[in-house]
Design a protein around this motif. Structure first.
Motif, PDB file in Angstrom:
ATOM      1  N   GLN A 355       6.516  -8.294 -13.223  1.00 54.73           N
ATOM      2  CA  GLN A 355       5.692  -7.099 -13.404  1.00 54.73           C
ATOM      3  C   GLN A 355       5.332  -6.476 -12.054  1.00 54.73           C
ATOM      4  OE1 GLN A 355       4.796  -5.459 -16.228  1.00 54.73           O
ATOM      5  NE2 GLN A 355       6.083  -6.866 -17.410  1.00 54.73           N
ATOM      6  N   GLY A 356       5.111  -7.311 -11.037  1.00 52.84           N
ATOM      7  CA  GLY A 356       4.840  -6.802  -9.703  1.00 52.84           C
ATOM      8  C   GLY A 356       6.034  -6.063  -9.122  1.00 52.84           C
ATOM      9  N   SER A 357       7.238  -6.555  -9.402  1.00 56.36           N
ATOM     10  CA  SER A 357       8.447  -5.903  -8.902  1.00 56.36           C
ATOM     11  C   SER A 357       8.660  -4.554  -9.569  1.00 56.36           C
ATOM     12  CB  SER A 357       9.659  -6.812  -9.143  1.00 56.36           C
ATOM     13  OG  SER A 357       9.509  -8.034  -8.461  1.00 56.36           O
ATOM     14  N   ALA A 358       8.294  -4.453 -10.847  1.00 58.78           N
ATOM     15  CA  ALA A 358       8.394  -3.168 -11.536  1.00 58.78           C
ATOM     16  C   ALA A 358       7.455  -2.143 -10.892  1.00 58.78           C
ATOM     17  CB  ALA A 358       8.069  -3.340 -13.011  1.00 58.78           C
ATOM     18  N   VAL A 359       6.260  -2.585 -10.515  1.00 64.41           N
ATOM     19  CA  VAL A 359       5.327  -1.688  -9.831  1.00 64.41           C
ATOM     20  C   VAL A 359       5.868  -1.308  -8.455  1.00 64.41           C
ATOM     21  CG1 VAL A 359       2.982  -1.403  -8.955  1.00 64.41           C
ATOM     22  CG2 VAL A 359       3.364  -2.695 -11.044  1.00 64.41           C
ATOM     23  N   LEU A 360       6.488  -2.272  -7.768  1.00 66.34           N
ATOM     24  CA  LEU A 360       7.077  -1.990  -6.457  1.00 66.34           C
ATOM     25  C   LEU A 360       8.110  -0.865  -6.566  1.00 66.34           C
ATOM     26  CD1 LEU A 360       7.440  -2.642  -3.456  1.00 66.34           C
ATOM     27  CD2 LEU A 360       9.072  -4.437  -4.122  1.00 66.34           C
ATOM     28  N   ALA A 361       8.910  -0.889  -7.633  1.00 66.07           N
ATOM     29  CA  ALA A 361       9.886   0.180  -7.845  1.00 66.07           C
ATOM     30  C   ALA A 361       9.187   1.529  -8.026  1.00 66.07           C
ATOM     31  CB  ALA A 361      10.751  -0.144  -9.064  1.00 66.07           C
ATOM     32  N   ILE A 362       8.079   1.521  -8.769  1.00 65.57           N
ATOM     33  CA  ILE A 362       7.312   2.766  -8.972  1.00 65.57           C
ATOM     34  C   ILE A 362       6.765   3.271  -7.637  1.00 65.57           C
ATOM     35  CG2 ILE A 362       5.219   3.724  -9.989  1.00 65.57           C
ATOM     36  CD1 ILE A 362       7.409   3.453 -12.018  1.00 65.57           C
ATOM     37  N   VAL A 363       6.291   2.358  -6.793  1.00 63.64           N
ATOM     38  CA  VAL A 363       5.754   2.747  -5.486  1.00 63.64           C
ATOM     39  C   VAL A 363       6.817   3.501  -4.689  1.00 63.64           C
ATOM     40  CG1 VAL A 363       4.932   1.880  -3.260  1.00 63.64           C
ATOM     41  CG2 VAL A 363       4.047   0.883  -5.368  1.00 63.64           C
ATOM     42  N   PHE A 364       8.054   2.975  -4.683  1.00 66.40           N
ATOM     43  CA  PHE A 364       9.132   3.633  -3.944  1.00 66.40           C
ATOM     44  C   PHE A 364       9.537   4.952  -4.591  1.00 66.40           C
ATOM     45  CE2 PHE A 364      10.029  -0.638  -2.121  1.00 66.40           C
ATOM     46  CZ  PHE A 364      10.005  -0.261  -0.766  1.00 66.40           C
ATOM     47  N   MET A 365       9.645   4.977  -5.926  1.00 62.50           N
ATOM     48  CA  MET A 365      10.107   6.179  -6.603  1.00 62.50           C
ATOM     49  C   MET A 365       9.060   7.290  -6.605  1.00 62.50           C
ATOM     50  SD  MET A 365      12.435   4.788  -9.767  1.00 62.50           S
ATOM     51  CE  MET A 365      11.112   3.934 -10.587  1.00 62.50           C
ATOM     52  N   HIS A 366       7.785   6.921  -6.512  1.00 59.99           N
ATOM     53  CA  HIS A 366       6.701   7.907  -6.493  1.00 59.99           C
ATOM     54  C   HIS A 366       6.121   8.046  -5.084  1.00 59.99           C
ATOM     55  CE1 HIS A 366       5.721   7.453 -11.088  1.00 59.99           C
ATOM     56  NE2 HIS A 366       6.972   7.804 -10.844  1.00 59.99           N
ATOM     57  N   LYS A 367       6.936   7.722  -4.089  1.00 63.71           N
ATOM     58  CA  LYS A 367       6.466   7.768  -2.707  1.00 63.71           C
ATOM     59  C   LYS A 367       5.894   9.153  -2.396  1.00 63.71           C
ATOM     60  CE  LYS A 367       7.877   6.640   2.004  1.00 63.71           C
ATOM     61  NZ  LYS A 367       9.003   6.224   2.883  1.00 63.71           N
ATOM     62  N   GLY A 368       4.712   9.179  -1.824  1.00 61.03           N
ATOM     63  CA  GLY A 368       4.056  10.435  -1.509  1.00 61.03           C
ATOM     64  C   GLY A 368       2.944  10.792  -2.477  1.00 61.03           C
ATOM     65  N   ASN A 369       2.902  10.099  -3.636  1.00 63.07           N
ATOM     66  CA  ASN A 369       1.825  10.328  -4.597  1.00 63.07           C
ATOM     67  C   ASN A 369       0.621   9.494  -4.161  1.00 63.07           C
ATOM     68  OD1 ASN A 369       0.091  10.501  -6.799  1.00 63.07           O
ATOM     69  ND2 ASN A 369       1.740  10.419  -8.298  1.00 63.07           N
ATOM     70  N   LYS A 370      -0.152  10.051  -3.243  1.00 57.57           N
ATOM     71  CA  LYS A 370      -1.241   9.294  -2.615  1.00 57.57           C
ATOM     72  C   LYS A 370      -2.289   8.830  -3.619  1.00 57.57           C
ATOM     73  CE  LYS A 370       0.533   9.809   1.455  1.00 57.57           C
ATOM     74  NZ  LYS A 370       1.176   8.643   2.122  1.00 57.57           N
ATOM     75  N   GLU A 371      -2.548   9.671  -4.601  1.00 57.45           N
ATOM     76  CA  GLU A 371      -3.559   9.309  -5.598  1.00 57.45           C
ATOM     77  C   GLU A 371      -3.122   8.071  -6.379  1.00 57.45           C
ATOM     78  OE1 GLU A 371      -5.792  11.243  -9.501  1.00 57.45           O
ATOM     79  OE2 GLU A 371      -4.649  12.520  -8.141  1.00 57.45           O
ATOM     80  N   GLU A 372      -1.856   8.050  -6.813  1.00 55.11           N
ATOM     81  CA  GLU A 372      -1.375   6.901  -7.579  1.00 55.11           C
ATOM     82  C   GLU A 372      -1.255   5.657  -6.714  1.00 55.11           C
ATOM     83  OE1 GLU A 372       1.740   6.911 -10.935  1.00 55.11           O
ATOM     84  OE2 GLU A 372       2.871   6.292  -9.159  1.00 55.11           O
ATOM     85  N   GLU A 373      -0.930   5.837  -5.444  1.00 55.12           N
ATOM     86  CA  GLU A 373      -0.778   4.688  -4.549  1.00 55.12           C
ATOM     87  C   GLU A 373      -2.082   3.920  -4.369  1.00 55.12           C
ATOM     88  OE1 GLU A 373       0.920   6.276  -1.006  1.00 55.12           O
ATOM     89  OE2 GLU A 373       2.967   6.377  -1.829  1.00 55.12           O
ATOM     90  N   GLN A 374      -3.202   4.579  -4.601  1.00 55.45           N
ATOM     91  CA  GLN A 374      -4.484   3.878  -4.536  1.00 55.45           C
ATOM     92  C   GLN A 374      -4.581   2.806  -5.617  1.00 55.45           C
ATOM     93  OE1 GLN A 374      -7.929   6.490  -4.345  1.00 55.45           O
ATOM     94  NE2 GLN A 374      -6.716   8.083  -3.359  1.00 55.45           N
ATOM     95  N   VAL A 375      -3.814   2.996  -6.696  1.00 52.26           N
ATOM     96  CA  VAL A 375      -3.779   2.012  -7.776  1.00 52.26           C
ATOM     97  C   VAL A 375      -2.556   1.116  -7.647  1.00 52.26           C
ATOM     98  CG1 VAL A 375      -3.676   1.676 -10.277  1.00 52.26           C
ATOM     99  CG2 VAL A 375      -4.983   3.586  -9.318  1.00 52.26           C
ATOM    100  N   SER A 376      -1.376   1.729  -7.423  1.00 52.80           N
ATOM    101  CA  SER A 376      -0.118   0.997  -7.508  1.00 52.80           C
ATOM    102  C   SER A 376       0.050  -0.058  -6.420  1.00 52.80           C
ATOM    103  CB  SER A 376       1.061   1.965  -7.485  1.00 52.80           C
ATOM    104  OG  SER A 376       1.087   2.715  -6.279  1.00 52.80           O
ATOM    105  N   ILE A 377      -0.292   0.275  -5.174  1.00 54.50           N
ATOM    106  CA  ILE A 377      -0.066  -0.685  -4.088  1.00 54.50           C
ATOM    107  C   ILE A 377      -0.978  -1.906  -4.206  1.00 54.50           C
ATOM    108  CG2 ILE A 377      -0.200  -1.025  -1.587  1.00 54.50           C
ATOM    109  CD1 ILE A 377       0.856   1.818  -1.261  1.00 54.50           C
ATOM    110  N   PRO A 378      -2.312  -1.735  -4.398  1.00 55.22           N
ATOM    111  CA  PRO A 378      -3.145  -2.927  -4.615  1.00 55.22           C
ATOM    112  C   PRO A 378      -2.733  -3.700  -5.875  1.00 55.22           C
ATOM    113  CG  PRO A 378      -4.504  -1.021  -4.105  1.00 55.22           C
ATOM    114  CD  PRO A 378      -3.118  -0.508  -4.345  1.00 55.22           C
ATOM    115  N   ALA A 379      -2.322  -2.976  -6.921  1.00 54.94           N
ATOM    116  CA  ALA A 379      -1.913  -3.638  -8.161  1.00 54.94           C
ATOM    117  C   ALA A 379      -0.666  -4.483  -7.941  1.00 54.94           C
ATOM    118  CB  ALA A 379      -1.661  -2.605  -9.253  1.00 54.94           C
TER     119      ALA A 379
END
Length: 488
Positions: A355-379
């Motif tokens: 599940q963490g790896s799936a989020v890692l993929a989202i982090v890369f694919m949504h790179k630049g979405n600063k608002e979402e990164e506040q959730v995705s990277i710590p998650a």
């Protein structure tokens, strides 16, 4: 105007208004609502509120992720709504109105084991470190183990067992204490009851199998004999005894006059429970626990173990959503008690990683979405360290396709680990550090399973999004061919 006044007003409106709120509280990062009619909450609208980082429902509570400033948000929400908050425990009690009987049972199980998690985690780390010290022959040490060549590390290894033994062999003490805490009864009585199940006066549970029946000590009451057997690391006997103690105390509090209750309530609650624990509850609980662990162990060591491993690995993340995953703690602990290791926990650690790896993929694919990164990277970090809820509720379930990619990766990794018979000596340490819990001879196949749990979800998350598989809300920019976030 307060920092969150406008957002708090929107949240109050979208949860159905003041009249739809039965109780509200907050924890470290989330607002917790008990709603009279959960269907009135507009999740889509709530998740568009700037201060909100996600929503999910768990154990009858509608939870809104705010982040570290939740206490400030909560104060402004209370001022606007005119609602007085309740404690987290009171909120949980109110939430039971939204649970069916099965969900209530699972909720109770969760409340028993949750206070024990810190001890289980540190115990797992310690036993994992001891695996490295005493279980691995190193080439640079001419095939010897660290404890065989170093007096210092041999002493450290022996000392650390003091903590490991306290946590796992004396686990019934923690369970009976946790039950009395959850039931609101006298906690010291729960501790005393637990000690009577693991007293050094009793034959250690681990020694029972190798002791001839004639040599098992017993209490002789003249008309009957009761075996003096301990229940070290046993889960179900401790749970049965703990609930009997709690319900007896609750009953006698009602019928015994308050003037003498200090003497007779503890006496009439504890004494019959200890007797029943050693005469009936302990043997019955041991039999039930052994049957459950035998069935699970048989499934994971049978000809079709690959199928069992794949199904469990695939389904574990959905179990977390429902709360049913708390049942696996009891099964894992019973497997360790019966077989000195568990073949279930490695798959749980792999599910965390997937599940963490799936989020890692989202982090890369949504790179630049600063608002979402506040959730995705710590998650993502949390997931890799063994805590999946922020990732699943904050990101993966929101988009669906990364959640399914994680499930598939977990299923394949679980199948791989099961085929190689990977087992863990303890539980509590999940995610990437979970390798410390693994029996040393299975390190290499577990590393292979970890690689699967990282690579497969990464690739599938990318493919699912680009091909539109399981993906309805996170499109690809057809003009440029680039992946972008709908919120970005």
């Amino acid at each position: 105007m307060g920092k969150f006044k406008e957002d708090a007003q929107k949240l109050l409106k979208e949860v159905g208004g003041k009249e739809n709120i039965a109780a509200v509280s907050h924890c470290a990062t989330r607002m917790r609502f008990v709603l009279n009619d959960p269907e009135k909450a507009d999740k889509a609208a709530i998740e568009k509120i700037p201060a909100v980082k996600g929503t999910f429902t768990n154990a009858g509570q509608f939870q809104v992720i705010i982040g570290n400033e939740v206490s400030t948000f909560y104060n402004e929400f209370s001022e606007i709504s005119g609602l007085e908050g309740v404690s987290k425990e009171a909120g949980k009690a109110a939430a039971k109105q939204n649970l069916n009987p099965v969900q209530r049972a699972i909720s109770v199980l969760a409340e028993i084991f949750t206070p024990l998690i810190p001890a289980l985690v540190i115990g797992g780390l310690i036993l994992g470190f001891r695996n490295v010290l005493e279980g691995i022959p190193f080439g640079f040490l001419d095939g010897q183990k660290i404890v065989e060549v170093s007096t210092f590390w041999n002493g450290v290894n022996s000392f650390l067992w003091l903590i490991g033994e306290a946590i796992f062999q004396f686990l019934p003490v923690g369970i009976t204490w946790s039950i009395t805490k959850k039931m609101g009864t006298t906690q010291i009585l729960g501790i005393v009851l637990g000690i009577t199940l693991v007293s050094p006066q009793l034959l250690n549970a681990y020694a029972v199998a190798g002791t001839p029946v004639a040599d098992i000590p017993f209490w002789d009451f003249g008309f009957a004999q009761v075996n003096m057997i301990g229940y070290q690391a046993q889960v179900i006997p401790a749970m049965l005894a703990g609930f009997m103690l709690a319900y007896l105390e609750i009953y006698f509090r009602k019928v015994i006059p308050q003037a003498i209750s200090m003497i007779f309530v503890p006496l009439f609650a504890l004494l019959p429970t200890v007797l029943a624990a050693h005469i009936i509850l302990g043997p019955v609980g041991w039999a039930i626990g052994s049957w459950v662990s035998d069935v699970v162990n048989a499934g994971l060591t049978s000809t079709f173990n690959w199928l069992f491993g794949a199904v469990f690995g695939f389904m574990y993340a959905p179990l977390v959503i429902t709360g049913l995953h708390h049942m696996t703690n009891a099964i894992d602990l019973q497997l360790i008690a019966d077989f000195q290791s568990t073949n279930l926990w490695p798959m749980i650690a792999l599910s965390n990683i997937a599940q963490g790896s799936a989020v890692l993929a989202i982090v890369f694919m949504h790179k630049g979405n600063k608002e979402e990164e506040q959730v995705s990277i710590p998650a993502m970090i949390s997931c890799y360290l063994g805590v999946t809820e922020p990732a699943m509720f904050g990101i993966n379930l929101k988009y669906v396709y990364p959640f399914i990619a994680g499930m598939i990766g977990s299923g394949l990794a679980g199948m791989f680990a099961t085929l190689f018979g990977v087992r863990a000596t303890s539980i509590g340490v999940g995610g990437l550090p979970g390798i410390l819990s693994i029996v040393p001879k299975y390190y290499v196949p577990f590393l292979g399973a970890m690689l699967i749990a990282v690579v497969v979800p990464l690739l599938l998350t990318y493919i699912f999004r680009k091909k539109g598989i399981f993906n309805k809300i996170d499109p690809v920019d057809e003009a440029t061919g680039l992946l972008y976030s709908q919120e970005g």
